[in-house]
Design a protein around this motif. Structure first.
Motif, PDB file in Angstrom:
ATOM      1  N   GLN A  90       0.821  -1.209   0.000  1.00 37.92           N
ATOM      2  CA  GLN A  90       0.000   0.000   0.000  1.00 37.92           C
ATOM      3  C   GLN A  90       0.855   1.260   0.000  1.00 37.92           C
ATOM      4  N   ASP A  91       1.987   1.218   0.714  1.00 39.34           N
ATOM      5  CA  ASP A  91       2.906   2.363   0.703  1.00 39.34           C
ATOM      6  C   ASP A  91       3.389   2.649  -0.716  1.00 39.34           C
ATOM      7  N   LEU A  92       3.692   1.573  -1.452  1.00 42.53           N
ATOM      8  CA  LEU A  92       4.172   1.736  -2.824  1.00 42.53           C
ATOM      9  C   LEU A  92       3.047   2.236  -3.722  1.00 42.53           C
ATOM     10  N   ALA A  93       1.846   1.691  -3.526  1.00 44.50           N
ATOM     11  CA  ALA A  93       0.707   2.120  -4.342  1.00 44.50           C
ATOM     12  C   ALA A  93       0.429   3.608  -4.144  1.00 44.50           C
ATOM     13  N   ASN A  94       0.581   4.082  -2.927  1.00 40.64           N
ATOM     14  CA  ASN A  94       0.314   5.490  -2.624  1.00 40.64           C
ATOM     15  C   ASN A  94       1.364   6.428  -3.211  1.00 40.64           C
ATOM     16  N   SER A  95       2.519   5.886  -3.580  1.00 40.48           N
ATOM     17  CA  SER A  95       3.610   6.732  -4.071  1.00 40.48           C
ATOM     18  C   SER A  95       3.494   7.027  -5.560  1.00 40.48           C
ATOM     19  N   HIS A  96       2.621   6.322  -6.263  1.00 38.97           N
ATOM     20  CA  HIS A  96       2.487   6.527  -7.702  1.00 38.97           C
ATOM     21  C   HIS A  96       1.851   7.895  -7.965  1.00 38.97           C
ATOM     22  N   GLN A  97       2.532   8.690  -8.761  1.00 45.29           N
ATOM     23  CA  GLN A  97       2.037  10.038  -9.044  1.00 45.29           C
ATOM     24  C   GLN A  97       2.674  10.564 -10.317  1.00 45.29           C
ATOM     25  N   ASP A  98       2.052  11.577 -10.870  1.00 44.60           N
ATOM     26  CA  ASP A  98       2.595  12.224 -12.062  1.00 44.60           C
ATOM     27  C   ASP A  98       3.391  13.446 -11.607  1.00 44.60           C
ATOM     28  N   ILE A  99       4.702  13.316 -11.658  1.00 43.23           N
ATOM     29  CA  ILE A  99       5.536  14.415 -11.154  1.00 43.23           C
ATOM     30  C   ILE A  99       6.112  15.277 -12.267  1.00 43.23           C
ATOM     31  N   SER A 100       5.839  14.920 -13.517  1.00 48.05           N
ATOM     32  CA  SER A 100       6.475  15.624 -14.638  1.00 48.05           C
ATOM     33  C   SER A 100       6.266  17.132 -14.571  1.00 48.05           C
ATOM     34  N   LYS A 101       5.061  17.562 -14.226  1.00 45.45           N
ATOM     35  CA  LYS A 101       4.744  18.991 -14.214  1.00 45.45           C
ATOM     36  C   LYS A 101       5.390  19.719 -13.042  1.00 45.45           C
ATOM     37  N   LYS A 102       5.900  18.963 -12.067  1.00 46.84           N
ATOM     38  CA  LYS A 102       6.516  19.578 -10.896  1.00 46.84           C
ATOM     39  C   LYS A 102       8.010  19.836 -11.082  1.00 46.84           C
ATOM     40  N   LEU A 103       8.580  19.314 -12.151  1.00 45.81           N
ATOM     41  CA  LEU A 103      10.016  19.420 -12.359  1.00 45.81           C
ATOM     42  C   LEU A 103      10.356  20.668 -13.164  1.00 45.81           C
ATOM     43  N   THR A 104      11.347  21.392 -12.684  1.00 43.85           N
ATOM     44  CA  THR A 104      11.810  22.594 -13.380  1.00 43.85           C
ATOM     45  C   THR A 104      13.092  22.281 -14.139  1.00 43.85           C
ATOM     46  N   LEU A 105      13.041  22.452 -15.450  1.00 43.42           N
ATOM     47  CA  LEU A 105      14.199  22.124 -16.282  1.00 43.42           C
ATOM     48  C   LEU A 105      15.331  23.123 -16.070  1.00 43.42           C
ATOM     49  N   ASP A 114      14.104  16.297 -23.409  1.00 36.07           N
ATOM     50  CA  ASP A 114      14.053  14.899 -23.874  1.00 36.07           C
ATOM     51  C   ASP A 114      14.530  13.934 -22.795  1.00 36.07           C
ATOM     52  N   LEU A 115      15.562  14.326 -22.056  1.00 41.48           N
ATOM     53  CA  LEU A 115      16.070  13.462 -20.989  1.00 41.48           C
ATOM     54  C   LEU A 115      15.005  13.272 -19.916  1.00 41.48           C
ATOM     55  N   VAL A 116      14.376  14.353 -19.485  1.00 42.41           N
ATOM     56  CA  VAL A 116      13.337  14.254 -18.458  1.00 42.41           C
ATOM     57  C   VAL A 116      12.136  13.472 -18.987  1.00 42.41           C
ATOM     58  N   MET A 121       9.243   8.673 -17.650  1.00 43.91           N
ATOM     59  CA  MET A 121       8.439   7.524 -18.069  1.00 43.91           C
ATOM     60  C   MET A 121       9.101   6.218 -17.651  1.00 43.91           C
ATOM     61  N   LEU A 122      10.421   6.137 -17.800  1.00 42.94           N
ATOM     62  CA  LEU A 122      11.138   4.934 -17.392  1.00 42.94           C
ATOM     63  C   LEU A 122      10.995   4.701 -15.889  1.00 42.94           C
ATOM     64  N   ILE A 123      11.148   5.753 -15.091  1.00 42.71           N
ATOM     65  CA  ILE A 123      11.016   5.604 -13.635  1.00 42.71           C
ATOM     66  C   ILE A 123       9.629   5.084 -13.277  1.00 42.71           C
ATOM     67  N   LYS A 124       8.605   5.667 -13.856  1.00 40.71           N
ATOM     68  CA  LYS A 124       7.230   5.226 -13.583  1.00 40.71           C
ATOM     69  C   LYS A 124       7.076   3.731 -13.856  1.00 40.71           C
ATOM     70  N   GLU A 125       7.586   3.297 -14.994  1.00 39.87           N
ATOM     71  CA  GLU A 125       7.405   1.897 -15.388  1.00 39.87           C
ATOM     72  C   GLU A 125       8.239   0.964 -14.521  1.00 39.87           C
ATOM     73  N   LEU A 216      19.528   4.681 -26.219  1.00 39.45           N
ATOM     74  CA  LEU A 216      20.386   4.844 -27.392  1.00 39.45           C
ATOM     75  C   LEU A 216      20.094   6.158 -28.113  1.00 39.45           C
ATOM     76  N   THR A 217      18.822   6.487 -28.239  1.00 34.30           N
ATOM     77  CA  THR A 217      18.441   7.737 -28.905  1.00 34.30           C
ATOM     78  C   THR A 217      19.016   8.944 -28.174  1.00 34.30           C
ATOM     79  N   LEU A 218      18.917   8.939 -26.850  1.00 36.15           N
ATOM     80  CA  LEU A 218      19.469  10.032 -26.057  1.00 36.15           C
ATOM     81  C   LEU A 218      20.990  10.099 -26.194  1.00 36.15           C
TER      82      LEU A 218
END
Length: 260
Positions: A90-105, A114-116, A121-125, A216-218
């Motif tokens: 349950q602790d892990l389930a509660n940690s799932h979130q969309d943080i992309s909009k919170k990150l400042t490049l 592109d890196l972010v 996406m890789l971290i989420k998966e 590889l693309t990066l």
């Protein structure tokens, strides 16, 4: 019998990218019932390490300090489980979130977006896969235990150059090989395990294949010249690590010494 024919178009580029196939002796060892706990535990640890690596790349190269702290907080429940054996599903389930909009490049970094984009996406998966492995372990009454790291990742990292942007390029190439080998091993192992595990491993193929391509693309995007020679160098190192005899069984270990 598991039918992987529908995945051949996905697996073919990976089989071409890797310079050797997983030895049959590793598959025999990995499919032994007695080795299932270590296989699942190491798989779960590998998922966390993949997420940690992606988060480190973002923090090091692409975002500001506050954004880096957000990434660390995201990983905390998983690290707490691995390093302190504390926490639950349950602790892990509660940690799932969309943080992309919170990150400042970070400013003046041409590849930060592109890196972010790819690494978040890789971290989420990877964290979702961690959750899935942990769930399978609990269903099978397999307790988590601390295990030593294998030689595989360290063996690759020994050849990473120490000046930028070469360091970043090499780390991305290493990431590509780790993801490609994971994908190949899931496919190789699926026919030799029970249906639940087989279906789980097959469900991971598309994301693992995409991860290797993203790395590889990066790497090519960031490099100032063609990365072909570096890819070949790490390909030879990776193949040697897989084919050399290994006295320690892990998800990415080499040819087992005592295969009986």
């Amino acid at each position: 019998m598991i039918n992987l024919s529908a995945y051949q178009s996905l697996l073919a580029p990976i089989e071409q990218f890797l310079l050797c196939s997983t030895p049959n002796t590793w598959i025999q060892e990995a499919s032994k019932e007695d080795n299932l706990p270590i296989l699942l535990i190491d798989h779960m640890i590998c998922e966390l390490k993949a997420a940690q690596t992606a988060a480190w790349l973002i923090r090091k190269y692409a975002v500001d300090k506050q954004s880096g702290e957000i990434l660390l907080t995201w990983l905390a429940p998983y690290e707490k489980l691995i390093y302190r054996k504390e926490g639950c599903l349950q602790d892990l389930a509660n940690s799932h979130q969309d943080i992309s909009k919170k990150l400042t490049l970070r400013e003046n970094c041409p590849y930060s977006y592109d890196l972010v984009d790819k690494m978040v996406m890789l971290i989420k998966e990877e964290l979702h896969h961690f959750y899935q492995v942990f769930d399978i372990m609990q269903q099978r009454h397999i307790d988590y235990q601390n295990i030593s790291a294998g030689r595989y990742a360290k063996g690759l990292m020994k050849y990473v150059r120490t000046h930028e942007p070469a360091t970043l390029v090499d780390k991305l190439i290493c990431g590509a090989y780790i993801e490609a080998r994971s994908c190949e091993r899931f496919a190789k192992l699926a026919p030799y395990v029970d249906d639940e595990l087989a279906n789980f491993y097959i469900s991971l193929l598309r994301s693992e294949a995409r991860h290797y391509q993203d790395y590889l693309t990066l790497a090519q995007q960031i490099a100032s010249d063609d990365i072909g020679q570096r890819v070949l160098l790490f390909g030879n190192v990776e193949a040697e690590l897989i084919m050399l005899e290994d006295n320690e069984f892990r998800f990415h270990s080499g040819t087992p010494i005592n295969n009986k």
